[in-house]
Design an enzyme around this catalytic site. Structure first.
Site, mmCIF file in Angstrom:
data_model
loop_
_atom_site.group_PDB
_atom_site.id
_atom_site.type_symbol
_atom_site.label_atom_id
_atom_site.label_comp_id
_atom_site.label_asym_id
_atom_site.label_seq_id
_atom_site.Cartn_x
_atom_site.Cartn_y
_atom_site.Cartn_z
ATOM 1 N N HIS A 167 0.849 -1.201 0.000
ATOM 2 C CA HIS A 167 0.000 0.000 0.000
ATOM 3 C C HIS A 167 0.875 1.237 0.000
ATOM 4 O O HIS A 167 1.999 1.217 0.515
ATOM 5 C CB HIS A 167 -0.938 0.016 1.209
ATOM 6 C CG HIS A 167 -0.239 -0.186 2.518
ATOM 7 N ND1 HIS A 167 0.157 -1.431 2.954
ATOM 8 C CD2 HIS A 167 0.149 0.687 3.471
ATOM 9 C CE1 HIS A 167 0.752 -1.321 4.127
ATOM 10 N NE2 HIS A 167 0.779 -0.034 4.458
ATOM 11 N N HIS A 203 0.941 5.127 1.265
ATOM 12 C CA HIS A 203 0.313 6.120 2.139
ATOM 13 C C HIS A 203 0.340 7.492 1.453
ATOM 14 O O HIS A 203 1.381 7.920 0.947
ATOM 15 C CB HIS A 203 1.114 6.292 3.440
ATOM 16 C CG HIS A 203 1.073 5.143 4.374
ATOM 17 N ND1 HIS A 203 0.226 5.096 5.453
ATOM 18 C CD2 HIS A 203 1.807 3.996 4.420
ATOM 19 C CE1 HIS A 203 0.435 3.976 6.135
ATOM 20 N NE2 HIS A 203 1.387 3.289 5.531
HETATM 21 P P1 5GP Z 1 1.858 0.200 7.477
HETATM 22 O O1 5GP Z 1 2.199 0.313 8.931
HETATM 23 O O2 5GP Z 1 1.820 -1.249 7.042
HETATM 24 O O3 5GP Z 1 2.723 1.046 6.574
HETATM 25 O O4 5GP Z 1 0.414 0.816 7.322
HETATM 26 C C1 5GP Z 1 -0.734 0.113 7.589
HETATM 27 C C2 5GP Z 1 -1.823 1.116 7.792
HETATM 28 O O5 5GP Z 1 -3.063 0.444 7.716
HETATM 29 C C3 5GP Z 1 -1.781 1.811 9.176
HETATM 30 O O6 5GP Z 1 -1.617 3.206 8.995
HETATM 31 C C4 5GP Z 1 -3.122 1.443 9.796
HETATM 32 O O7 5GP Z 1 -3.716 2.521 10.501
HETATM 33 C C5 5GP Z 1 -3.960 1.038 8.603
HETATM 34 N N1 5GP Z 1 -4.958 0.032 8.901
HETATM 35 C C6 5GP Z 1 -4.765 -1.129 9.603
HETATM 36 N N2 5GP Z 1 -5.915 -1.812 9.678
HETATM 37 C C7 5GP Z 1 -6.851 -1.084 9.010
HETATM 38 C C8 5GP Z 1 -8.247 -1.304 8.755
HETATM 39 O O8 5GP Z 1 -8.854 -2.286 9.143
HETATM 40 N N3 5GP Z 1 -8.878 -0.323 8.032
HETATM 41 C C9 5GP Z 1 -8.226 0.786 7.566
HETATM 42 N N4 5GP Z 1 -8.950 1.676 6.866
HETATM 43 N N5 5GP Z 1 -6.910 1.002 7.795
HETATM 44 C C10 5GP Z 1 -6.236 0.086 8.514
#
Ligand code: 5GP
Ligand code: ZN
Length: 130
Positions: A97, A99
């Site tokens: 993903h 951001h």
């Molecule tokens: P990472 O830490 O992998 O770069 O980002 C994962 C992101 O996914 C985090 O910012 C977290 O808040 C978001 N996230 C995790 N679970 C969910 C969910 O169930 N729904 C949504 N909309 N975002 C999520």
């Protein structure tokens, strides 16, 4: 199953702001800043490194289109665009993903810091990476 695959399938709710055949964009549940968005390929792939190039191209096209839309509509002053790879870099969901984090001031809740490190041998690093 991975949480983003469940969101793609509609098994878990999310606020969808864009969708096509291969890419979905949702609001991040944590909203580090207002409008914090995740651009996600619908097909599961672990991270930035594993995403196949054609899909990556489209993910980034959508990310750019939405970054412009978010900036316009939120009146943010700037935007951080980033993708974390592996836990050491902060990846918590192992489904690629991007951001999009609108920035409203240097004091808002998004903190990205580049501390000074010890002096590095740029020639040696350059030789390693060329
Ligand atoms: P990472 O830490 O992998 O770069 O980002 C994962 C992101 O996914 C985090 O910012 C977290 O808040 C978001 N996230 C995790 N679970 C969910 C969910 O169930 N729904 C949504 N909309 N975002 C999520
Ligand atoms: Zn997945």
């Amino acid at each position: 199953m991975c949480i983003f695959c469940s969101i793609v399938k509609g098994e878990i709710p999310a606020t969808r702001i864009y969708e096509d055949d291969t890419v979905l964009a949702i609001l991040d549940i944590s909203q580090v800043t207002k409008g914090h968005t995740l651009v996600i390929p619908k097909q599961h792939t672990e991270n930035f490194m594993s995403c196949e190039p054609e899909l990556m191209k489209h993910v980034m096209e959508v990310a750019q289109m939405l970054a412009k839309r978010i900036m316009e509509r939120t009146h943010a002053e700037g935007m951080n665009v980033l993708s974390n790879i592996h836990e050491v870099a902060g990846q918590s969901v192992m489904h690629f993903h991007v951001h999009l984090i609108p920035r409203y001031s240097e004091q808002d809740a998004c903190v990205i810091r580049f501390d000074k490190s010890d002096p590095q041998d740029l020639d040696a690093i350059g030789t390693l990476l060329k």
